[in-house]
Motif scaffolding. Sequence first.
Motif, PDB file in Angstrom:
ATOM      1  N   GLU A 199      35.465  48.368  39.728  1.00  0.00           N
ATOM      2  CA  GLU A 199      36.464  47.918  38.755  1.00  0.00           C
ATOM      3  C   GLU A 199      37.024  49.096  37.970  1.00  0.00           C
ATOM      4  O   GLU A 199      38.216  49.155  37.683  1.00  0.00           O
ATOM      5  N   GLY A 200      36.147  50.043  37.631  1.00  0.00           N
ATOM      6  CA  GLY A 200      36.595  51.244  36.928  1.00  0.00           C
ATOM      7  C   GLY A 200      37.640  51.991  37.739  1.00  0.00           C
ATOM      8  O   GLY A 200      38.626  52.487  37.202  1.00  0.00           O
ATOM      9  N   SER A 201      37.419  52.055  39.046  1.00  0.00           N
ATOM     10  CA  SER A 201      38.346  52.767  39.910  1.00  0.00           C
ATOM     11  C   SER A 201      39.652  52.007  40.065  1.00  0.00           C
ATOM     12  O   SER A 201      40.740  52.596  40.047  1.00  0.00           O
TER      13      SER A 201
ATOM     14  N   THR B  47      35.345  37.712  27.166  1.00  0.00           N
ATOM     15  CA  THR B  47      35.387  38.670  28.268  1.00  0.00           C
ATOM     16  C   THR B  47      36.327  38.190  29.366  1.00  0.00           C
ATOM     17  O   THR B  47      37.055  38.978  29.961  1.00  0.00           O
ATOM     18  N   THR B  48      36.339  36.888  29.603  1.00  0.00           N
ATOM     19  CA  THR B  48      37.261  36.327  30.599  1.00  0.00           C
ATOM     20  C   THR B  48      38.705  36.602  30.195  1.00  0.00           C
ATOM     21  O   THR B  48      39.524  36.988  31.029  1.00  0.00           O
ATOM     22  N   ALA B  49      39.004  36.439  28.897  1.00  0.00           N
ATOM     23  CA  ALA B  49      40.363  36.708  28.420  1.00  0.00           C
ATOM     24  C   ALA B  49      40.747  38.152  28.711  1.00  0.00           C
ATOM     25  O   ALA B  49      41.847  38.446  29.184  1.00  0.00           O
ATOM     26  N   ALA B  54      43.238  42.425  32.346  1.00  0.00           N
ATOM     27  CA  ALA B  54      43.020  43.569  33.233  1.00  0.00           C
ATOM     28  C   ALA B  54      43.432  43.258  34.665  1.00  0.00           C
ATOM     29  O   ALA B  54      43.732  44.162  35.435  1.00  0.00           O
ATOM     30  N   GLY B  55      43.415  41.966  35.023  1.00  0.00           N
ATOM     31  CA  GLY B  55      43.781  41.584  36.380  1.00  0.00           C
ATOM     32  C   GLY B  55      42.592  41.297  37.273  1.00  0.00           C
ATOM     33  O   GLY B  55      42.761  41.049  38.457  1.00  0.00           O
ATOM     34  N   PHE B  56      41.378  41.326  36.713  1.00  0.00           N
ATOM     35  CA  PHE B  56      40.195  41.031  37.532  1.00  0.00           C
ATOM     36  C   PHE B  56      39.992  39.543  37.722  1.00  0.00           C
ATOM     37  O   PHE B  56      39.245  39.120  38.591  1.00  0.00           O
ATOM     38  N   THR B  72      51.017  38.372  35.491  1.00  0.00           N
ATOM     39  CA  THR B  72      49.962  37.408  35.850  1.00  0.00           C
ATOM     40  C   THR B  72      49.435  37.609  37.266  1.00  0.00           C
ATOM     41  O   THR B  72      48.240  37.513  37.511  1.00  0.00           O
ATOM     42  N   ASN B  73      50.335  37.897  38.210  1.00  0.00           N
ATOM     43  CA  ASN B  73      49.891  37.997  39.596  1.00  0.00           C
ATOM     44  C   ASN B  73      49.826  39.428  40.115  1.00  0.00           C
ATOM     45  O   ASN B  73      49.740  39.662  41.316  1.00  0.00           O
ATOM     46  N   LEU B  74      49.841  40.375  39.180  1.00  0.00           N
ATOM     47  CA  LEU B  74      49.822  41.773  39.574  1.00  0.00           C
ATOM     48  C   LEU B  74      48.372  42.239  39.748  1.00  0.00           C
ATOM     49  O   LEU B  74      47.496  41.864  38.971  1.00  0.00           O
ATOM     50  N   ALA B  75      48.120  43.049  40.794  1.00  0.00           N
ATOM     51  CA  ALA B  75      46.762  43.561  41.024  1.00  0.00           C
ATOM     52  C   ALA B  75      46.371  44.506  39.885  1.00  0.00           C
ATOM     53  O   ALA B  75      47.241  45.123  39.270  1.00  0.00           O
TER      54      ALA B  75
END
Lengths: 295, 331
Positions: A199-201, B47-49, B54-56, B72-75
């Motif tokens: 994730e950091g990367s 953390t979810t927010a 962050a996109g994770f 919203t849908n960006l990696a």
Amino acid sequence: MAVMTPVPEAPAGSRTPAPEAPAGFSATRALAWARWLPVIAVAAYVTIPLLCSIAYAVLPGGTFSLDAYSVLGSDAKLTNAIVRTLLITAVTIVVLIAALVPAVVAVHLWAPRLRTVLEVLCTLPLVVPPIALAAGVVAMLRWGAQQGRGTTPNAISQFLQSPDLPLILVGTYVVLCLPFTFRSIDAGLRTIPLKAIVEGSQILGAGVWGTVWRVVLPNMRGSMLFSVFFATALCFGEFTVAATLNQQTVPVWLFTVSSTDFRASIAIAVLLNLITWALMLIATLSAAREARHRD
Amino acid sequence: MTAKSNSVVYDGVSKAFGTHTVLDNLSLELAPGELITVLGPSGCGKTTALRILAGFERPTAGRVLIAGRDVTNLAPNKRGIGMVFQAYSLFPNLTVIDNVEYGLRIRRLTRTERRRRAGELLEMCGLAAFADRFPHQLSGGQQQRVALARALAVEPSVLLLDEPLSALDATVRTQIRDEIQRLQQELGITTMFVTHDQAEALAIADRVAVLNTGVIEQLDAPEVVYQRPASEFVARFVGSVTELTIDGKRTFIRPEDLTLEPDEAGEYTVTGQSYTGERTIIRATGTSGAADGTELISSAFLSQAQALPPGTRVSWQLTGTPAFVTETAAA
């Protein structure tokens, strides 16, 4: 402190007649020796046959001579077997790493629940005897050959058994390597905080492959090195499948030549043995160094 | 070193894992250059927010905008975000300077440019002397500073901090917290800081968002959140509080608004004191009548506290405005 103080209510003389030293003292010393016994026994079990082999190979008639190794230059069959085995080893390593590493990384990252499935799959070869594996492979290849000239199964069967690069052995060796290399790579991935690193990367802009290449693989060098050396040792040591499929690899050559030139076969076997040990030692040491690096 | 000041908007963001709703129609706006802390107990969705920004994680509903652009849908690797994780996210195989340069290398900057920028950042974070060390040779605090430098190196549009201090010990925690605040103010970078530590959240933030079970209970300046909590939950979660029933209404009082006085006929007994420097916290428990079992928390100057050793019978007096009073009568 209290542990080291001699117990007063059990005087040395009461049970054993030994007068000078307290009874416990010689007992502990004997125990210390006994502790080394298994180690010594194992060391003897491993080294004595090897030392005898070395002696037999290089001390014919009591004088030192490397004559037995002259087959290395004179026997074209040995040269061919070595080249063939090296080729098999190289392809095996490439296929093994290319298949296993991405699979284990992917499972760790995205499907931790499938880890057990992968583990069971990779461990299966351990419970299948090599001869059973060989029999299965032979049956399959024979079926292919029996389909007659010009048919696709026949062509595939021929291709897989090509004497220059028998891909059938590559496939078999990859499978045979799986139980140990999976464990090594799996353990290697567990010692690094994989998710945090990935994730950091990613957040710094790297894509999945860039991440794997730049930060995941470099952090599992130890376990990959182990896999490479393990595969090498296996390819240079596997006899059952190669012999059953009538492929002239180094172990098969050793077996064949042992009936005509026993000393040469032992000499080459000793050499292979030492090389394998050296490779394993390098792998273990480099893995240990890396582990220290990470603490 | 400059940073872009961008706005961040959560527009009706919801997230559910299976049937479990983690975020429920969350709307939140970060002004350019603002530092917002998201505070809440574990499992509240904070953390979810952050991970959605962050996109994770992908939200189940709603949109996320950075500088007015829907991401919203960006990696994650396309968002240009800087992020500091809880711990151990430095690349163990790279030196400190290589870690800081990582994002710049991905962006294909020339070697000289990379070195210059990474050097500048290490200087800012007080780590210039450690450039060639490996992460495992640094303390936890130093590692988090490197992580901060690494995140800032790419000149991110937004800086995200996911409990960056929780793995550190108390002294270092305050130090790094102050450093984050200083850098954030210098660079004017929009920052979202997630934490479960209320003291940390209040100390650093422009505004605090208190999150409970996926819903923002209050979004206000730190002093407002503390002095005028918007709900019972906020009153209890942020700071210490005494809960009393006054005129039939549940009343929440901060320690500094409650004074204890020695009183032979008092219904409360002092149970303990903790000296915190400027003020001393005095705790008392109701021992008779209607007060039985009720806990009082008061803060006083040392001289006043010394007159109230444990065992003293006391009565209380309201010397300030209660932080929060329930609308309806208590049951």
